[in-house]
Design an enzyme around this catalytic site. Sequence first.
Site, PDB file in Angstrom:
ATOM      1  N   SER A  63      29.872  29.619  42.837  1.00  0.00           N
ATOM      2  CA  SER A  63      29.127  29.393  44.079  1.00  0.00           C
ATOM      3  C   SER A  63      27.650  29.387  43.724  1.00  0.00           C
ATOM      4  CB  SER A  63      29.412  30.553  45.040  1.00  0.00           C
ATOM      5  OG  SER A  63      28.462  30.588  46.085  1.00  0.00           O
TER       6      SER A  63
ATOM      7  N   TYR B  22      30.616  39.493  47.516  1.00  0.00           N
ATOM      8  CA  TYR B  22      30.769  38.082  47.171  1.00  0.00           C
ATOM      9  C   TYR B  22      29.796  37.689  46.053  1.00  0.00           C
ATOM     10  CZ  TYR B  22      31.414  33.039  48.094  1.00  0.00           C
ATOM     11  OH  TYR B  22      31.700  31.702  47.997  1.00  0.00           O
TER      12      TYR B  22
HETATM   13  P1  NAD Z   1      39.134  28.443  52.401  1.00  0.00           P
HETATM   14  O1  NAD Z   1      39.145  29.670  53.250  1.00  0.00           O
HETATM   15  O2  NAD Z   1      39.295  27.112  53.045  1.00  0.00           O
HETATM   16  O3  NAD Z   1      40.223  28.560  51.244  1.00  0.00           O
HETATM   17  C1  NAD Z   1      40.491  29.752  50.574  1.00  0.00           C
HETATM   18  C2  NAD Z   1      41.864  29.668  49.966  1.00  0.00           C
HETATM   19  O4  NAD Z   1      42.138  30.903  49.297  1.00  0.00           O
HETATM   20  C3  NAD Z   1      42.966  29.479  51.015  1.00  0.00           C
HETATM   21  O5  NAD Z   1      43.958  28.623  50.492  1.00  0.00           O
HETATM   22  C4  NAD Z   1      43.508  30.900  51.173  1.00  0.00           C
HETATM   23  O6  NAD Z   1      44.857  30.943  51.642  1.00  0.00           O
HETATM   24  C5  NAD Z   1      43.398  31.377  49.732  1.00  0.00           C
HETATM   25  N1  NAD Z   1      43.463  32.820  49.604  1.00  0.00           N
HETATM   26  C6  NAD Z   1      42.746  33.780  50.225  1.00  0.00           C
HETATM   27  N2  NAD Z   1      43.164  35.002  49.843  1.00  0.00           N
HETATM   28  C7  NAD Z   1      44.160  34.807  48.948  1.00  0.00           C
HETATM   29  C8  NAD Z   1      44.994  35.672  48.198  1.00  0.00           C
HETATM   30  N3  NAD Z   1      44.901  37.001  48.277  1.00  0.00           N
HETATM   31  N4  NAD Z   1      45.922  35.115  47.377  1.00  0.00           N
HETATM   32  C9  NAD Z   1      46.059  33.774  47.291  1.00  0.00           C
HETATM   33  N5  NAD Z   1      45.293  32.913  47.972  1.00  0.00           N
HETATM   34  C10 NAD Z   1      44.355  33.426  48.792  1.00  0.00           C
HETATM   35  O7  NAD Z   1      37.773  28.538  51.594  1.00  0.00           O
HETATM   36  P2  NAD Z   1      36.990  27.505  50.649  1.00  0.00           P
HETATM   37  O8  NAD Z   1      35.628  27.363  51.243  1.00  0.00           O
HETATM   38  O9  NAD Z   1      37.782  26.298  50.359  1.00  0.00           O
HETATM   39  O10 NAD Z   1      36.822  28.419  49.368  1.00  0.00           O
HETATM   40  C11 NAD Z   1      37.410  28.128  48.115  1.00  0.00           C
HETATM   41  C12 NAD Z   1      36.525  28.688  47.031  1.00  0.00           C
HETATM   42  O11 NAD Z   1      35.252  28.045  47.076  1.00  0.00           O
HETATM   43  C13 NAD Z   1      36.244  30.199  47.163  1.00  0.00           C
HETATM   44  O12 NAD Z   1      36.279  30.796  45.884  1.00  0.00           O
HETATM   45  C14 NAD Z   1      34.835  30.228  47.707  1.00  0.00           C
HETATM   46  O13 NAD Z   1      34.166  31.410  47.382  1.00  0.00           O
HETATM   47  C15 NAD Z   1      34.238  29.017  47.018  1.00  0.00           C
HETATM   48  N6  NAD Z   1      33.041  28.499  47.646  1.00  0.00           N
HETATM   49  C16 NAD Z   1      33.054  28.036  48.926  1.00  0.00           C
HETATM   50  C17 NAD Z   1      31.886  27.554  49.476  1.00  0.00           C
HETATM   51  C18 NAD Z   1      31.835  27.049  50.878  1.00  0.00           C
HETATM   52  O14 NAD Z   1      30.718  26.843  51.379  1.00  0.00           O
HETATM   53  N7  NAD Z   1      32.948  26.801  51.539  1.00  0.00           N
HETATM   54  C19 NAD Z   1      30.704  27.541  48.725  1.00  0.00           C
HETATM   55  C20 NAD Z   1      30.731  28.024  47.422  1.00  0.00           C
HETATM   56  C21 NAD Z   1      31.902  28.498  46.886  1.00  0.00           C
END
Ligand code: NAD
Length: 262
Positions: A144, A157
């Site tokens: 991130s 985080y």
């Molecule tokens: P999201 O909430 O859409 O997806 C998260 C996924 O993780 C889902 O499939 C959820 O079911 C799964 N998950 C959560 N807890 C879990 C567990 N204990 N075991 C197995 N699966 C689990 O979120 P996203 O935005 O797509 O995030 C995905 C990654 O991207 C994360 O690591 C997040 O930190 C990172 N990220 C997101 C952003 C953003 O702005 N959305 C920015 C930077 C980084």
Amino acid sequence: MTKLTGKTAVVTGSTSGIGLAYARAFASAGANVVINGFGTPADIEKERSAIETDYKVKAIYSPADMTKPAEIAGMIELGEKTFGSVDVLVNNAGIQFVSPIEDFPVEKWDTIIAINLSSAFHGMRAAIPGMKKRGWGRIINTASAHSLVASPFKSAYVSAKHGIAGLTKTAALELATFKITVNCISPGYVWTPLVEHQIPETMKARNLTREQVINDVLLDAQPTKEFVTSDQVAALALFLCGDDAAQITGANLSIDGGWTAE
Ligand code: NAD
């Protein structure tokens, strides 16, 4: 264009958001995929079968909970047993929680470190022996912008994401001579359920309206004033799987609308 025919990709946290976009991108390049994450059985089955129909590959679902090391190892074993190999591992599952440190629930801290950081270690630990044996592998960690800079109220985080950047570099050095690359991708704000869910917490922590959170907190961080899309992040991951990216390892690749340039 990257071709992954005959290869298998495991993507953690791929029932939604960025993870689902990764799984679909790898499938579009011909890989069989193991999807993982939470959701209703009907929703998960819908996404799984759509991948098979849309891209004529095999997709299976692992319900492994990323807080449980044995289940993470079991997910890698499932991929290897079903398809014969796990060639691409994307450690992507992640959650967020927003609160001042003094009020931050201890169990939330532990869960975020487990899902956002430790699960990547457990996944790599299980997948690396097979990759070494076959002499090829791609490991991609979703970090991130918060692996490079901090924001207030996101202590767990930011700590986990800085940690995953360090884990990425360490693994890259250990695997450099095995044709296994290890990189992390650091998105800025991508409009996914993870971002949507933190809006009420941020409204509370900063005493702001929903619109103020979107415009003055989230998009304020991004000079382009636009959200990154999941498909843009997935396209970068797919590039990292190709031959042209064979010498990219140990990198932390920003895709953040200029956020961390400031
Ligand atoms: P999201 O909430 O859409 O997806 C998260 C996924 O993780 C889902 O499939 C959820 O079911 C799964 N998950 C959560 N807890 C879990 C567990 N204990 N075991 C197995 N699966 C689990 O979120 P996203 O935005 O797509 O995030 C995905 C990654 O991207 C994360 O690591 C997040 O930190 C990172 N990220 C997101 C952003 C953003 O702005 N959305 C920015 C930077 C980084």
